[in-house]
Design an enzyme around this catalytic site. Structure first.
Site, PDB file in Angstrom:
ATOM      1  N   HIS A 173      97.079  -9.319  73.414  1.00  0.00           N
ATOM      2  CA  HIS A 173      97.750  -8.095  72.960  1.00  0.00           C
ATOM      3  C   HIS A 173      98.743  -7.699  74.064  1.00  0.00           C
ATOM      4  CE1 HIS A 173      98.103  -3.756  72.098  1.00  0.00           C
ATOM      5  NE2 HIS A 173      97.600  -3.996  70.912  1.00  0.00           N
ATOM      6  N   ASP A 197      89.561  -8.135  78.247  1.00  0.00           N
ATOM      7  CA  ASP A 197      90.039  -7.100  77.317  1.00  0.00           C
ATOM      8  C   ASP A 197      89.038  -7.060  76.159  1.00  0.00           C
ATOM      9  OD1 ASP A 197      91.145  -5.693  75.233  1.00  0.00           O
ATOM     10  OD2 ASP A 197      93.122  -6.649  75.352  1.00  0.00           O
ATOM     11  N   GLN A 224      88.567  -5.559  71.061  1.00  0.00           N
ATOM     12  CA  GLN A 224      88.114  -6.049  69.753  1.00  0.00           C
ATOM     13  C   GLN A 224      86.713  -6.652  69.824  1.00  0.00           C
ATOM     14  OE1 GLN A 224      89.731  -5.372  67.059  1.00  0.00           O
ATOM     15  NE2 GLN A 224      91.728  -4.813  67.883  1.00  0.00           N
ATOM     16  N   LYS A 280      88.402   2.463  68.612  1.00  0.00           N
ATOM     17  CA  LYS A 280      88.082   1.298  67.771  1.00  0.00           C
ATOM     18  C   LYS A 280      86.574   1.162  67.565  1.00  0.00           C
ATOM     19  CE  LYS A 280      92.108  -1.161  69.503  1.00  0.00           C
ATOM     20  NZ  LYS A 280      93.105  -1.181  68.451  1.00  0.00           N
ATOM     21  N   CYS A 326     101.286  -6.244  67.942  1.00  0.00           N
ATOM     22  CA  CYS A 326     101.453  -6.173  69.408  1.00  0.00           C
ATOM     23  C   CYS A 326     101.083  -7.496  70.066  1.00  0.00           C
ATOM     24  CB  CYS A 326     100.625  -5.035  70.009  1.00  0.00           C
ATOM     25  SG  CYS A 326     101.007  -3.437  69.337  1.00  0.00           S
TER      26      CYS A 326
HETATM   27  N1  PMP Z   1      93.776  -5.154  73.385  1.00  0.00           N
HETATM   28  C1  PMP Z   1      93.503  -5.512  72.136  1.00  0.00           C
HETATM   29  C2  PMP Z   1      92.904  -6.868  71.885  1.00  0.00           C
HETATM   30  C3  PMP Z   1      93.732  -4.629  71.086  1.00  0.00           C
HETATM   31  O1  PMP Z   1      93.453  -4.992  69.836  1.00  0.00           O
HETATM   32  C4  PMP Z   1      94.274  -3.353  71.368  1.00  0.00           C
HETATM   33  C5  PMP Z   1      94.565  -2.356  70.259  1.00  0.00           C
HETATM   34  N2  PMP Z   1      95.160  -2.896  69.128  1.00  0.00           N
HETATM   35  C6  PMP Z   1      94.542  -3.031  72.695  1.00  0.00           C
HETATM   36  C7  PMP Z   1      94.284  -3.946  73.676  1.00  0.00           C
HETATM   37  C8  PMP Z   1      95.120  -1.710  73.085  1.00  0.00           C
HETATM   38  O2  PMP Z   1      94.272  -0.664  72.746  1.00  0.00           O
HETATM   39  P1  PMP Z   1      94.783   0.848  72.788  1.00  0.00           P
HETATM   40  O3  PMP Z   1      96.033   0.904  71.967  1.00  0.00           O
HETATM   41  O4  PMP Z   1      93.659   1.613  72.170  1.00  0.00           O
HETATM   42  O5  PMP Z   1      95.023   1.205  74.212  1.00  0.00           O
END
Ligand code: PMP
Length: 412
Positions: free
Chosen positions: A123, A200, A203, A226, A366
């Site tokens: 991401h 990270d 997910q 999430k 993203c």
């Molecule tokens: N890493 C991953 C794998 C994600 O899916 C996301 C959110 N889509 C993020 C980081 C970033 O999370 P946040 O927007 O809640 O900071």
């Protein structure tokens, strides 16, 4: 399929509605999950009974708010099996946690010629902080590639991580392909070369049991929203010795020990990294979400989501003109499934599915370098959570077939 832990409908008020005259089927959980009544009540209770600023008051409400906040930290500690509560830092979210590591540990430790290794499925939140750090420090950013079926290529990781590597930062589960990465093995490889590893967990933590000590990660980041807690709260776990050696992220109230005209000293962890008034209600809500998830049981949640994937993935793959990205085997998948319908833009697919009450996301998620790798600019993404049902999966499949019919896909 296993429908044992199926009926959560009463707990999620937002799911009990019609969208475009159809039953809402919420399949955008990878973007954000829905909140159960228990979390909403914890927030209301906090604001109705305990609201005050934490740590610096001796009055009853300040003491109660402080206890609520620190209890939430302990719940998170137990949930991810961190060695101590002070290893859990509250942040704004996963993005904030990852930026914190890059801006403090990264700033302090990366020198010209050092290597930072990430994967191509990251991401942007676990990519851009490292990309920019590498640029600023004249370090080298390397990418671990994918295997043919969309998994992280461990052989490539062994090749890319060298004695020059100082930081390895890899997602625990892909937000696009639903792949789970071998984070524990990657941690071992990183440590063999003297590097630290950042996981990270955005997910992963909401969907499977996570044990940071077993993974032996040095840092681990995730977002509350999430996993059913309020927006604007997240977690950075870090090994205490590393956190203590790092400079502060932001300066201001709460994070200090002593302040004088010309110099200041810093509070111990976790407060060193929690400058200013924090999202106290958010932390309380996160604590309530952790209670809820622990009550259902993370193994049960993982099992339920696996049974949904076992049911829906082969049916999705079997639809002519539908392409699923990433692993095609259900057992290699979390509840995140990216797909395209041949000849249709994913935004049109998502709009058409919404007409049938089915909420999916469309876009690059993203993860533009991954999109490039997959040879697409965007995908549609259905992402399941434990409160979804077989009926939700059926409604998705039906809506995809109706979308194809509507646009005459496969008939001309
Ligand atoms: N890493 C991953 C794998 C994600 O899916 C996301 C959110 N889509 C993020 C980081 C970033 O999370 P946040 O927007 O809640 O900071």
């Amino acid at each position: 399929m296993d429908n044992n832990i199926n009926d959560f409908s009463g707990d999620f008020p937002v799911l009990d509605q019609q969208v475009n005259d159809e039953r809402l089927v919420y399949l955008d959980n990878a973007a954000t999950a829905q909140r159960p009544r228990q979390v909403i009540k914890a927030l209301t209770d906090f604001y109705e009974q305990d609201n005050a600023n934490v740590h610096r008051g001796v009055h009853t409400l300040a003491e109660r708010a402080t206890k609520d906040y620190e209890d939430a930290r302990q719940k998170v500690q137990a949930f991810i099996n961190a060695p101590a509560a002070h290893d859990v830092i509250f942040t704004k979210g996963c993005t904030d946690s990852l930026n914190l590591i890059a801006a403090t540990y990264g700033e302090q430790n990366i020198k010209p010629g050092d290597e930072i290794v990430i994967s191509i499925m990251e991401h942007h939140s676990n990519l851009i902080p490292w990309q920019q750090l590498a640029k600023k420090k004249q370090a080298v950013l390397k990418y671990i590639e994918l295997t043919a079926d969309g998994e992280l290529d461990l052989a490539d990781a062994k090749h890319k991580i060298t004695d020059k590597t100082k930081i390895v930062a890899v997602t625990h589960a892909s937000n696009v392909m639903g792949t789970v990465t071998p984070l524990k093995e990657l941690a071992a490889i990183a440590h063999q070369h003297g590097a630290v590893i950042v996981g990270d967990g955005a997910q992963a933590v909401p969907h499977m049991p996570v044990n940071v000590q077993d993974l032996d990660v040095d840092f681990y980041a995730f977002s509350g929203h999430k996993m059913m807690s309020p927006m604007g709260i997240g977690v950075l776990y870090g090994k205490a010795d590393l956190l203590r050696a790092m400079p502060p992220y932001q300066y201001g109230g709460e994070m200090i020990n002593d302040v004088h005209r010309d110099q200041s000293t810093w509070a111990d962890i976790p407060f060193k990294f929690e400058a200013g008034t924090q999202n106290i209600a958010g932390a309380v809500g996160l604590g309530a979400a952790v209670d809820y998830l622990s009550h259902v049981g993370m193994k049960n949640i993982q099992r339920k989501e696996q049974s949904l994937v076992n049911y829906v993935l082969p049916r999705l793959i079997a639809i002519p003109d539908v392409q699923v990205y990433g692993p095609q085997l259900p057992q290699k998948h979390t509840g995140v499934i990216s797909f395209n319908i041949k000849g249709l833009h994913p935004h049109d697919v998502a709009t058409a599915l919404d007409m049938d009450g089915v909420a999916v996301r469309a876009g690059h998620h993203c993860a533009q370098p991954l999109m490039e790798e997959l040879g697409v600019t965007a995908t549609a993404r259905a992402s399941f959570y434990f409160y979804n049902t077989k009926e939700d999966a059926d409604q998705l499949i039906k809506a995809i077939n109706e979308t194809k019919e509507f646009f005459n896909i496969g008939t001309i």
